[in-house]
Write a protein that holds these residues in place. Structure first.
Motif, PDB file in Angstrom:
ATOM      1  N   THR A  55      70.617  38.518  25.354  1.00 62.78           N
ATOM      2  CA  THR A  55      71.088  39.897  25.383  1.00 62.78           C
ATOM      3  C   THR A  55      71.143  40.445  23.965  1.00 62.78           C
ATOM      4  OG1 THR A  55      72.397  39.445  27.367  1.00 62.78           O
ATOM      5  CG2 THR A  55      72.948  41.434  26.116  1.00 62.78           C
ATOM      6  N   PHE A  57      71.861  43.683  21.468  1.00 62.45           N
ATOM      7  CA  PHE A  57      72.425  44.999  21.206  1.00 62.45           C
ATOM      8  C   PHE A  57      71.700  45.540  19.972  1.00 62.45           C
ATOM      9  CE2 PHE A  57      76.865  45.315  23.294  1.00 62.45           C
ATOM     10  CZ  PHE A  57      76.422  44.653  24.425  1.00 62.45           C
ATOM     11  N   LYS A  63      64.467  51.193  19.876  1.00 65.11           N
ATOM     12  CA  LYS A  63      64.160  51.066  21.310  1.00 65.11           C
ATOM     13  C   LYS A  63      62.700  50.741  21.590  1.00 65.11           C
ATOM     14  CE  LYS A  63      64.728  53.342  25.787  1.00 65.11           C
ATOM     15  NZ  LYS A  63      65.259  54.530  26.503  1.00 65.11           N
ATOM     16  N   THR A  67      61.528  46.906  22.521  1.00 62.43           N
ATOM     17  CA  THR A  67      61.043  46.752  23.895  1.00 62.43           C
ATOM     18  C   THR A  67      59.682  46.064  23.888  1.00 62.43           C
ATOM     19  OG1 THR A  67      62.248  48.719  24.643  1.00 62.43           O
ATOM     20  CG2 THR A  67      60.424  47.970  26.020  1.00 62.43           C
ATOM     21  N   THR A  83      67.106  41.171  27.520  1.00 58.86           N
ATOM     22  CA  THR A  83      67.716  42.416  27.983  1.00 58.86           C
ATOM     23  C   THR A  83      68.300  43.146  26.776  1.00 58.86           C
ATOM     24  OG1 THR A  83      69.872  41.377  28.402  1.00 58.86           O
ATOM     25  CG2 THR A  83      68.281  41.389  30.203  1.00 58.86           C
ATOM     26  N   PHE A  84      68.236  44.470  26.828  1.00 55.71           N
ATOM     27  CA  PHE A  84      68.664  45.272  25.680  1.00 55.71           C
ATOM     28  C   PHE A  84      69.769  46.249  26.048  1.00 55.71           C
ATOM     29  CE2 PHE A  84      65.470  43.957  22.727  1.00 55.71           C
ATOM     30  CZ  PHE A  84      64.327  43.711  23.464  1.00 55.71           C
ATOM     31  N   SER A  85      70.593  46.538  25.052  1.00 60.58           N
ATOM     32  CA  SER A  85      71.546  47.633  25.117  1.00 60.58           C
ATOM     33  C   SER A  85      71.333  48.438  23.840  1.00 60.58           C
ATOM     34  CB  SER A  85      72.980  47.103  25.190  1.00 60.58           C
ATOM     35  OG  SER A  85      73.900  48.187  25.244  1.00 60.58           O
ATOM     36  N   GLY A  87      71.845  51.990  21.488  1.00 57.02           N
ATOM     37  CA  GLY A  87      72.807  53.069  21.307  1.00 57.02           C
ATOM     38  C   GLY A  87      73.139  53.253  19.843  1.00 57.02           C
ATOM     39  N   LEU A  92      77.950  50.230  19.404  1.00 50.90           N
ATOM     40  CA  LEU A  92      77.555  48.869  19.770  1.00 50.90           C
ATOM     41  C   LEU A  92      78.423  47.840  19.054  1.00 50.90           C
ATOM     42  CD1 LEU A  92      73.652  49.225  19.640  1.00 50.90           C
ATOM     43  CD2 LEU A  92      75.096  49.172  21.672  1.00 50.90           C
ATOM     44  N   SER A  95      81.735  47.629  20.661  1.00 45.42           N
ATOM     45  CA  SER A  95      81.649  46.913  21.935  1.00 45.42           C
ATOM     46  C   SER A  95      81.648  45.409  21.714  1.00 45.42           C
ATOM     47  CB  SER A  95      80.380  47.333  22.692  1.00 45.42           C
ATOM     48  OG  SER A  95      80.435  48.687  23.067  1.00 45.42           O
ATOM     49  N   ALA A 100      82.226  42.489  24.339  1.00 40.98           N
ATOM     50  CA  ALA A 100      81.029  42.673  25.162  1.00 40.98           C
ATOM     51  C   ALA A 100      80.083  41.484  24.981  1.00 40.98           C
ATOM     52  CB  ALA A 100      80.314  43.969  24.787  1.00 40.98           C
ATOM     53  N   ALA A 102      77.099  39.738  24.036  1.00 47.25           N
ATOM     54  CA  ALA A 102      75.860  39.959  23.288  1.00 47.25           C
ATOM     55  C   ALA A 102      75.485  38.674  22.575  1.00 47.25           C
ATOM     56  CB  ALA A 102      76.027  41.094  22.289  1.00 47.25           C
TER      57      ALA A 102
END
Length: 274
Positions: A55, A57, A63, A67, A83-85, A87, A92, A95, A100, A102
């Motif tokens: 994961t 962040f 982005k 990706t 998987t990405f978050s 922002g 971030l 979080s 969170a 990460a």
């Protein structure tokens, strides 16, 4: 020897053999139990191949590039998933310090990275992997003929900036301060993508964003360079998060980002080398 004594000795030998067999069976079971308790971690299979989910962040401006790198990573390591978050880096970071889940954090500035390191949530020392420079995004064709940062102070222009707590907003403010310019935007946005979207939707005439975001937007906006941006270039650090659930896979993703292959993707998107 009497028949009775002979039978008793036979019984004792039989019982002893049975006990030995039970002990041997018990030893095998104990060995199996020990081997099962020392299974490889979730990030590395028995064959040494990477597996599981990592994961990440990452700052909104990463982005498109991340990706692409995530897809490359998954192809190179079947059985893994990235998987990405995405922002604002400040959100971030908050979080992550708030708990969170990460494994990796890639920030758009050392300042926002320090939120994580000061909280003791980074594993090791963050490394700068790219840098980014600001650019003005205008409507296609630049109908308002914006040629400089000073042009954005025109009261008839609707200009959008990133929030000052976000790296792109802090960099924009630094450029404005260095130029002794005052600018009152129609809105402050939570991250660079949100600022750019205002221009794409024609809700703003211009926005101060990163070159990489102008590049990613294609013909939906037009970019205008300004010399003051050279004094407000942001370093992007990346780090493994302490207690990462999938440490080996997370480290491998960071290695890809910093590799020649990863740098090719990032510089191709407009990022500057560290």
């Amino acid at each position: 020897m009497t028949p009775t004594a002979h039978r008793n000795r036979r019984a004792l030998r039989t019982a002893g053999a049975g006990a030995a067999a039970l002990l041997a069976l018990s030893a095998c079971s104990s060995s199996d139990s020990d081997s099962s308790s020392s299974k490889p971690s979730s990030s590395t299979s028995a064959s040494g191949q990477l597996s599981g989910t990592v994961t990440v962040f990452a700052a909104a401006s990463l982005k498109e590039s991340f990706t692409t790198l995530g897809r490359q990573f998954e192809r190179a390591h079947p059985g893994t998933k990235v998987t990405f978050s995405f922002g604002g880096s400040d959100s971030l970071a908050a979080s992550i310090t708030g708990g969170a889940p990460a494994d990796v954090f890639a920030s758009a500035s050392p300042k926002t990275m320090r939120i994580v390191t000061d909280a003791g949530d980074a594993s090791g020392t963050p490394a700068t992997f790219v840098r980014n420079q600001l650019e003005i995004a205008t409507l296609p064709g630049n109908p308002d003929q914006v040629d400089s940062l000073k042009d954005l102070t025109d009261k008839d222009l609707k200009v959008v900036l990133c929030d000052k707590e976000v790296p792109c907003g802090a960099a924009a403010q630094k450029a404005l301060d260095a130029s002794r310019l005052k600018l009152t935007p129609v809105s402050y946005e939570q991250d660079v993508k949100a600022a750019l979207t205002k221009v794409e939707l024609k809700e703003a005439d211009a926005a101060v964003v990163y070159k990489t975001d102008v590049h990613a937007a294609g013909d939906r906006v037009e970019g205008v360079e300004f010399p003051e941006s050279a004094d407000a270039i942001n370093d992007y650090p990346i780090t493994l998060i302490k207690g990462a659930r999938n440490e080996d896979t997370a480290k491998a993703f960071i290695a890809l980002v910093r590799s020649a292959e990863g740098q090719k993707v990032l510089t191709g998107a407009g990022f500057l080398k560290p």
